[in-house]
Enzyme design. Structure first.
Site, mmCIF file in Angstrom:
data_model
loop_
_atom_site.group_PDB
_atom_site.id
_atom_site.type_symbol
_atom_site.label_atom_id
_atom_site.label_comp_id
_atom_site.label_asym_id
_atom_site.label_seq_id
_atom_site.Cartn_x
_atom_site.Cartn_y
_atom_site.Cartn_z
ATOM 1 N N GLN A 191 100.883 -34.436 94.356
ATOM 2 C CA GLN A 191 100.194 -33.148 94.552
ATOM 3 C C GLN A 191 100.888 -32.047 93.749
ATOM 4 O O GLN A 191 100.247 -31.249 93.065
ATOM 5 C CB GLN A 191 100.216 -32.757 96.029
ATOM 6 C CG GLN A 191 99.397 -33.663 96.927
ATOM 7 C CD GLN A 191 99.555 -33.281 98.399
ATOM 8 O OE1 GLN A 191 99.841 -32.125 98.719
ATOM 9 N NE2 GLN A 191 99.373 -34.232 99.289
ATOM 10 N N CYS A 386 118.507 -61.536 62.701
ATOM 11 C CA CYS A 386 119.205 -60.498 61.936
ATOM 12 C C CYS A 386 120.724 -60.629 62.122
ATOM 13 O O CYS A 386 121.324 -61.506 61.529
ATOM 14 C CB CYS A 386 118.674 -59.124 62.319
ATOM 15 S SG CYS A 386 119.001 -57.899 61.055
ATOM 16 N N HIS A 511 113.288 -59.656 61.572
ATOM 17 C CA HIS A 511 113.047 -59.499 63.017
ATOM 18 C C HIS A 511 111.644 -60.011 63.333
ATOM 19 O O HIS A 511 110.718 -59.208 63.513
ATOM 20 C CB HIS A 511 113.162 -58.029 63.415
ATOM 21 C CG HIS A 511 114.553 -57.510 63.432
ATOM 22 N ND1 HIS A 511 115.435 -57.779 64.457
ATOM 23 C CD2 HIS A 511 115.228 -56.759 62.549
ATOM 24 C CE1 HIS A 511 116.589 -57.199 64.207
ATOM 25 N NE2 HIS A 511 116.510 -56.575 63.058
ATOM 26 N N GLU A 513 110.500 -60.966 65.937
ATOM 27 C CA GLU A 513 110.051 -60.492 67.260
ATOM 28 C C GLU A 513 109.213 -59.213 67.146
ATOM 29 O O GLU A 513 108.513 -58.851 68.077
ATOM 30 C CB GLU A 513 111.250 -60.296 68.208
ATOM 31 C CG GLU A 513 112.142 -59.091 67.940
ATOM 32 C CD GLU A 513 113.207 -59.327 66.861
ATOM 33 O OE1 GLU A 513 113.046 -60.270 66.061
ATOM 34 O OE2 GLU A 513 114.169 -58.542 66.817
HETATM 35 N N1 GLN Z 1 124.317 -54.656 61.776
HETATM 36 C C1 GLN Z 1 123.681 -55.581 60.899
HETATM 37 C C2 GLN Z 1 123.234 -54.927 59.602
HETATM 38 O O1 GLN Z 1 123.135 -53.744 59.512
HETATM 39 C C3 GLN Z 1 122.520 -56.252 61.586
HETATM 40 C C4 GLN Z 1 121.403 -55.334 61.908
HETATM 41 C C5 GLN Z 1 120.399 -55.908 62.863
HETATM 42 O O2 GLN Z 1 120.682 -56.875 63.550
HETATM 43 N N2 GLN Z 1 119.241 -55.297 62.956
HETATM 44 O O3 GLN Z 1 122.963 -55.612 58.643
#
Ligand code: GLN
Length: 539
Positions: A191, A386, A511, A513
């Site tokens: 509210q 990565c 990445h 993901e």
């Molecule tokens: N720190 C690492 C780099 O800069 C990996 C970066 C990451 O995992 N996104 O290359």
């Protein structure tokens, strides 16, 4: 068609899932055949998310076009199955840096530059321009933070004015707590929140209520009365089994019909096929399968799961595709650092698969390397993302090639074996923002490798965000000792993927993901989940 707008506001507290609501509304509109896209406003003065600590702010999401944006963009893409561009992200930092550079150029000569109209007009123009560029039927604008925050006050004023120029519907996401002692859902906070929205000259058309349990009917009536809206415009969004259930849950309550009605949109183009395909995927996520796997994620931000949200969701997508129940074990890498064999087994034993995700800075690195060694020597399927690929190479150099103290120069500049190091063009960089290797990059994968089998093709595109690279000077020695370089950039200059020979272990500099969608899981994750399942899934 002239673009119509849905503005999603949040009241009371952040973290209620405004991104999921925004994604769901966009998805619902797409079922009805409309070209709908989300736009996100964040009030902070950072230009983008690139320099933010994931531990405080959650994951930094990267788009194809190199934009480093809020993690909500990950939800948008995962729901919509579409790739989004950086112009859909508006921040306080972007707005003010443009306004100030325009002022310096003399665009406002003779005027004092004010929040209203200069900033508000700029915001509205930007929104209109983006809608036009993408030919949108509907734009869903998510306003970050909660109404009442100083950071978003001018933006909310801009939204009020937007509604004067365009067909606009306001949705408020609020929270309805239940006090254990009385066992009753309390509407008072809502509210008060609605009163504060109304003070901004906005009346929400729809109110969506987050709560632990299903919303009581009389609670809906109470909230509706206070908000001057019909009771049917108050919707339940209690804790569901999976975030992907929300579009259906809202539709079940008739939200789609109400929303389309308010926007003056037809319902005739409903894509039954599209809707069924999505529903089938959602059912697979919520289904209890006969087999289960445990995946350990060894990282340094494990206390804040939002820091790894895309990783978590990619696993969910792949497990649903494969038809296996997934449980994630979060392992804080620092805990492994000084652990003896017994402790390592107690932390990692029983895992069907192990992942070392991306990360920056030296804390916890040695723990991650130990986890990778454990995984390699015990044949536990491994996926390195990565940083996880960089450390997979370091572990291999140290423990298989006997290069004592091998490292990435990010963690030890003076190591004799610089397995991972900065490229020359990164050495001279002065500005940290937006200068990493970012966005979509192609990789050429070698035939006959596990990486090739995972993707099923030789040229793939994945998103990147890193500064350091595999040192080409060590390619030969590591390969000779058994580490396969399974992918490189098409010009062969940079290593993109490596893998073990003896057991499933793939490291990627990218990445993957960040590209997995509920309806299009990442091939690399599917292949990892398959390997994990083969490594003794529990029936
Ligand atoms: N720190 C690492 C780099 O800069 C990996 C970066 C990451 O995992 N996104 O290359």
């Amino acid at each position: 068609m002239r673009t119509k707008y849905v503005v999603v506001l949040g009241s009371l507290l952040s973290g209620l899932g405004k991104g999921i609501v925004t994604s769901s509304i966009t998805k619902i509109l797409s079922f009805y055949g409309y070209n709908a896209m989300p736009m996100k406003f964040d009030g902070y003065l950072n230009y983008d998310c690139g320099t933010m600590n994931p531990f405080r702010h959650g994951e930094v999401f990267v788009l194809d076009d190199k934009s480093e944006v809020d993690m909500d963009f990950g939800n948008y893409e995962r729901f919509l199955g579409r790739d989004i561009t950086g112009d859909f992200s508006l921040t306080g930092g972007k707005i003010f840096s443009t306004i100030i550079s325009r002022e310096r150029r003399g665009d406002f000569l003779g005027n004092d530059v004010q929040f209203i109209p200069h900033v508000t007009d700029y915001v509205i123009n930007k929104i209109e321009e983006t809608s036009k560029n993408h030919d949108l039927d509907v734009m869903i604008i998510e306003v970050g933070g909660t109404v009442g925050d100083i950071e978003s006050s001018y933006f909310i004023e801009a939204m009020r004015q937007l509604a004067l120029r365009h067909e606009t519907v306001f949705v408020d996401l609020t929270y309805v707590p239940k006090l254990d002692v009385v066992g009753e859902q309390k509407t008072k906070p809502t509210q008060l929140a609605i009163r504060s929205i109304m003070q901004s000259g906005i009346t929400p058309n729809f109110i969506i209520c987050r709560s632990a349990d299903q919303l009581d009917e009389d609670v809906k009536t109470k909230i509706a009365n206070f908000a001057n809206i019909p009771r049917e415009n108050v919707f339940d969004d209690h804790d569901l089994g999976s975030i992907y259930e929300l579009p259906y849950h809202l539709m079940l309550q008739g939200f789609d019909k109400k929303l389309l009605g308010s926007l003056g949109l037809q319902r005739s183009k409903f894509g039954r096929k599209k809707y069924n395909a999505w529903s089938k995927r959602v059912e697979r996520v919520s289904h209890r399968w006969s087999k289960s796997i445990i995946v350990s994620i060894v990282g340094k931000y494990t206390n804040l799961h939002d820091a790894y949200i895309s990783l978590k969701e990619s696993l969910v997508h792949a497990a649903a595709e494969e038809g296996v129940n997934l449980s994630i074990r979060w392992v804080e890498s620092e805990e492994l650092e000084n652990a003896g064999a017994g402790k390592i087994v107690s932390l990692l034993g029983g895992s069907n698969g192990l992942i070392v995700p991306g990360g920056f800075g030296s804390r916890g690195i040695e723990g991650m390397i130990k986890a990778i060694e454990y995984s390699r020597t015990n044949g536990i399927p491994y996926l390195g993302l990565c940083l996880g690929m960089q450390l997979m190479s370091v572990e291999f150099a140290r423990n298989v090639c006997g290069m004592k103290g091998a490292n990435s120069t990010e963690f030890n500049r003076n190591t004799r074996y610089k397995i991972i190091r900065l490229m020359d063009d990164q050495k001279t960089i002065k500005y940290k923002g937006g200068t990493m290797r970012l966005g979509l990059w192609p990789a050429k994968i070698k035939h006959g490798t596990a990486s090739y089998r995972a993707y099923g093709k030789g040229l793939v595109y994945e998103r990147h965000r890193h500064r350091y690279e595999f040192n080409n000077a060590y390619r030969g020695r590591l390969e000779k000792a058994g580490l396969k370089i399974s992918a490189t950039t098409p010009n062969n200059m940079l290593v993109e993927m490596v893998e073990w020979k003896e057991s499933f272990g793939i490291g990627t500099q990218a990445h993957p993901e960040l590209r997995s969608k509920l309806e299009a899981p990442s091939p690399l994750f599917i292949s990892f989940i398959r390997a994990a399942e083969a490594h003794g899934a529990l029936a």
